[in-house]
Design an enzyme around this catalytic site. Sequence first.
Site, mmCIF file in Angstrom:
data_model
loop_
_atom_site.group_PDB
_atom_site.id
_atom_site.type_symbol
_atom_site.label_atom_id
_atom_site.label_comp_id
_atom_site.label_asym_id
_atom_site.label_seq_id
_atom_site.Cartn_x
_atom_site.Cartn_y
_atom_site.Cartn_z
ATOM 1 N N ALA A 110 38.032 36.631 38.567
ATOM 2 C CA ALA A 110 38.746 36.699 39.853
ATOM 3 C C ALA A 110 38.318 35.512 40.725
ATOM 4 C CB ALA A 110 38.481 38.028 40.557
ATOM 5 N N HIS A 132 37.796 32.198 42.962
ATOM 6 C CA HIS A 132 38.352 31.644 44.202
ATOM 7 C C HIS A 132 37.707 30.283 44.447
ATOM 8 C CE1 HIS A 132 34.550 32.940 45.879
ATOM 9 N NE2 HIS A 132 34.798 34.195 45.516
ATOM 10 N N HIS A 151 33.923 29.792 43.876
ATOM 11 C CA HIS A 151 33.457 29.579 42.498
ATOM 12 C C HIS A 151 33.685 28.113 42.091
ATOM 13 C CE1 HIS A 151 34.432 34.034 42.177
ATOM 14 N NE2 HIS A 151 33.195 33.985 41.754
ATOM 15 N N SER A 169 35.406 35.809 48.790
ATOM 16 C CA SER A 169 34.921 36.844 47.877
ATOM 17 C C SER A 169 36.089 37.321 47.041
ATOM 18 C CB SER A 169 34.374 38.018 48.701
ATOM 19 O OG SER A 169 34.264 39.162 47.897
#
Length: 285
Positions: free
Chosen positions: A32, A34, A37, A185
């Site tokens: 997941a 974003h 990262h 997050s």
Amino acid sequence: MQIVKTRKELKKLLASWKAAGEELGVVMTMGALHAGHLGLVEAASKDNDKVIATIFINPKQFDNKNDLASYPIDTDEDLRKLKQAGVDAVYLPQAGEMYPEGYSTTVSVAAMQDCLCGATRPGHMDGVTTVVTKLLIQISPDRAYFGQKDFQQYLLIQRVVRDLDLPVDIIGVPTYREEGRLAMSSRNRRLNEAQRKIAPTLFQVQNTIRDLVLQGESVDHVLEWGEKVILEAGFDKIDYLELRSEENLTLISETATREAVMGSRIFVAAWLGTTRLIDNLSISR
Ligand code: PAF
């Protein structure tokens, strides 16, 4: 970009890199992805010849079954983003590969755990330190990159590496923020439109707390004010809003010295419906 799914494939790939004398950086994720990262990937790319990312939704670090069941998964999109970011390889282990039948070992740090997320999410930090240690042993990178949004996690990983003499540098990367300065997050995807408008209050409150504490206001009063503002903005519950040392997470209260206050961070965790958001902000920087 190479994709490896087993330890055997991973070992083969790493052996070829080591033989060529390549320095290796790792970015561990639960998918997941974003921009935060990708910021870790960018930092890793600057320091290393090769970058490997891992995607593994670690069941051992979820203290809440619903949180695990609803954790966002979008592996195809994650791989696309990693490729575009220039990652050399992605390690995608299966749960059975990481925790085979009869798995019974936990890496647990006996310090800095009885507070913040360690206290409010029983077992979470042990799950994190266990999986991170396993991945560090499997990959044996020169450097590993972690976001400072999860500051307690970052300190605990540093402690594991120091205490167990693991030959890796742990690099903390400052928090990436969305518009409105909400900390990035994977859980932000779960927020609805109304909650998205409320969420940036966390940063605003921390920022004001920092200004007021730097002006010499009473720490306890300022934190009390902050809790009130967060709840009035529409948050449903606060797990913690505290000032703690950024070296060892000691609580900073009213009676702390100016020096201790200057070396501290504001830490917050609060719920919007079923979504728990965390953030932190250094007092001095
Ligand atoms: O920060 C995370 O995403 C996870 O806790 C980590 C470090 C990938 C371990 O599962």
